[in-house]
Design an enzyme around this catalytic site. Structure first.
Site, PDB file in Angstrom:
ATOM      1  N   VAL A  42       1.023  -1.294   0.039  1.00 17.96           N
ATOM      2  CA  VAL A  42      -0.082   0.167  -0.036  1.00 17.96           C
ATOM      3  C   VAL A  42       0.844   1.189  -0.033  1.00 17.96           C
ATOM      4  CG1 VAL A  42      -1.574   1.329   1.289  1.00 17.96           C
ATOM      5  CG2 VAL A  42      -1.935  -1.181   1.212  1.00 17.96           C
ATOM      6  N   ARG A  55     -21.910  -9.182  20.070  1.00 20.34           N
ATOM      7  CA  ARG A  55     -21.857  -9.324  21.638  1.00 20.34           C
ATOM      8  C   ARG A  55     -20.216  -9.427  22.128  1.00 20.34           C
ATOM      9  NH1 ARG A  55     -24.916 -13.451  19.507  1.00 20.34           N
ATOM     10  NH2 ARG A  55     -23.134 -15.165  19.301  1.00 20.34           N
ATOM     11  N   GLU A 137     -15.522  -7.241  -4.444  1.00 21.54           N
ATOM     12  CA  GLU A 137     -15.222  -8.280  -5.116  1.00 21.54           C
ATOM     13  C   GLU A 137     -15.507  -9.683  -4.588  1.00 21.54           C
ATOM     14  OE1 GLU A 137     -14.230 -10.490  -7.913  1.00 21.54           O
ATOM     15  OE2 GLU A 137     -13.346  -8.668  -8.298  1.00 21.54           O
ATOM     16  N   ILE A 144     -12.580 -16.116  -6.329  1.00 19.37           N
ATOM     17  CA  ILE A 144     -12.378 -15.798  -7.686  1.00 19.37           C
ATOM     18  C   ILE A 144     -12.172 -14.391  -7.853  1.00 19.37           C
ATOM     19  CG2 ILE A 144     -13.333 -16.419  -9.986  1.00 19.37           C
ATOM     20  CD1 ILE A 144     -14.659 -18.943  -8.574  1.00 19.37           C
ATOM     21  N   LYS A 213     -26.077 -12.610  -6.771  1.00 20.28           N
ATOM     22  CA  LYS A 213     -25.255 -12.621  -7.540  1.00 20.28           C
ATOM     23  C   LYS A 213     -25.186 -12.321  -9.019  1.00 20.28           C
ATOM     24  CE  LYS A 213     -22.680 -15.691  -4.138  1.00 20.28           C
ATOM     25  NZ  LYS A 213     -22.244 -16.959  -3.713  1.00 20.28           N
TER      26      LYS A 213
END
Length: 449
Positions: A42, A55, A137, A144, A213
């Protein structure tokens, strides 16, 4: 992105995690164990500043994180993060928390397929309004990489069709029915014992999970808003051992498929209009097709594009670590944007194609009939198909004897050529009404050939 949202040199990026179930636990563990590598990728450290749970007192000593990070105050947590990872699922409170996070300048990574399928456009709008990223994603097919290739790698191409096995539970059940001869109930019980299916498997076996999906895939592939309630849905609860055997006789296998395709339909004047067909249902598919060999709880997505041709994406579609892998890939992407400036792609719905009803979808049928064994039956059956403009590809007939009544009957199996689903469905109704047809014993769609 405003100057206030950029990260100064050396300053850690604050990551808030909403949810600590199977996926959330894996995300927390990988963030901690791979902290140095992630920071190098990053350009800044990623600091986990809190984990929202229902909880707080539950024992989570198996996770390599500071127990002080666990909180039940998700509302406050999202206001003090640069990146919010949402893996709690469901519509609320997830939507409200995501919107609040964006309003406070946080980019969001989500694995929430149900929410994206229902409220994707409003979340995209919120991300654009506040100058942040929305990545998801992990919402489709676990580890995948499929959404980013469709959204970015194929952005210069025209996707024609997306055909996928996107639910590992149903693929496991159907695979066991095919390879071991197990019945549906027995295969579901085995899937539950192995952790592939929930105690209540309704969302999987009735196709709700796959429909959400499919809506996401179609929206990205065809630059058109598609919600889950626009997806035609059938589950696998009615798939029988006889259906599986019939598929085997055709050198096919039964799969629950998510089918998204761009097509054209003719109006009453013969004018062709483009549209999008999105559906989820069990279908026979040739064993030679790339999806025909997808076994156990694996997922696979087959993409057809004008220039790229045929593409296949295959791998683990569920589980803590595989899904966390997709989540962290998104985290790295949005973190890099915050370090270097800029944003990822937003919503692309410029095509605004109509979403067609199931009756307009083009498919093929495999129809099994129990008919009287006498002259003229086949002619009656053929007439019913012709009356609805449905062409027959193959016919197989087998004579059987009813042991109780001594009556001779015939088993007739018809496979059609491609036709609108409405015409095929009407043909089945007409066949059932014939006095020479004792029973329509099985109807299943055929795809991939």
């Amino acid at each position: 992105m405003s100057d206030s949202q950029k990260v100064t040199a050396g300053e850690p990026l604050r990551v808030a995690l909403l949810g600590c179930g199977v996926v959330g636990s894996s995300v927390a563990r990988l963030l901690t164990e791979h902290a140095d590598d992630l920071a190098a990728r990053v350009g800044r450290p990623l600091e986990l500043v809190g984990i929202a749970v229902r909880r707080a007192g539950r024992d989570r000593s198996d996770l390599p994180v500071d127990p002080a990070l666990f909180t039940t105050d998700a509302e406050s947590l999202v206001t003090r993060a640069d990146i919010v990872v949402e893996v709690i699922g469901g519509i609320e409170p997830a939507r409200g928390l995501i919107e609040k996070a964006m309003a406070h300048g946080a980019s969001v990574v989500s694995a929430n397929k149900a929410l994206l399928a229902e409220a994707g456009p409003s979340l995209y709008a919120s991300a654009a309004e506040h100058g942040v990223d929305l990545y998801y994603e992990a919402a489709v097919a676990g580890a995948i990489p499929i959404l980013r290739p469709i959204r970015e790698s194929l952005a210069g191409d025209d996707v024609r069709k997306v055909l996928g096995i996107v639910n590992g539970t149903t693929n496991y059940v159907l695979d066991k029915m095919d390879t071991t001869g197990q019945g549906f109930a027995e295969a579901v019980e085995q899937a539950q014992a192995l952790g592939y299916a929930e105690a209540d498997p309704t969302a999987d076996v009735e196709g709700f999970d796959a429909a959400a999906k499919a809506a996401i895939l179609a929206s990205l592939a065809f630059h058109t808003r598609v919600s889950s309630d626009q997806v035609y849905r059938e589950g696998i609860t009615e798939v029988s051992a006889a259906d599986v055997q019939a598929a085997r006789e055709m050198d096919c296998v039964v799969k629950l498929l998510a089918i998204c395709e761009r097509t054209e339909v003719a109006d009453a004047d013969g004018v062709l209009t483009p549209g999008v067909s999105v559906r989820v249902h069990p279908a026979m598919i040739p064993r030679s097709h790339p999806l025909g060999g997808v076994r156990d709880a694996f997922n696979a997505v087959f993409v057809e594009a004008d220039a790229a041709g045929e593409l296949m994406f295959y791998g683990k579609g569920a589980g803590g670590d595989p899904t966390a892998s997709a989540v962290l890939g998104d985290v790295v992407a949005v973190a890099r944007h915050r370090v270097g400036g800029g944003r990822g792609p937003g919503e692309s719905a410029y095509a605004d194609l109509p979403v067609l009803g199931m009756g307009q979808a083009l498919t093929r049928y495999h129809i099994s009939l129990a008919v009287a064994d006498r002259p003229g039956v086949l002619a009656q059956v053929a007439t019913a198909f012709a009356a609805h403009d449905v062409s027959i590809e193959t016919v197989r007939q087998k004579v059987v004897v009813d042991e109780e009544g001594g009556e001779t009957r015939a088993s007739l199996v018809v496979v059609t050529h491609t036709a609108p689903d409405a015409a095929l469905s009407a043909t089945v109704e007409a066949l059932a009404a014939l006095d020479t047809v004792h029973e329509v014993t099985s109807v299943m769609r055929v795809e991939g050939s």
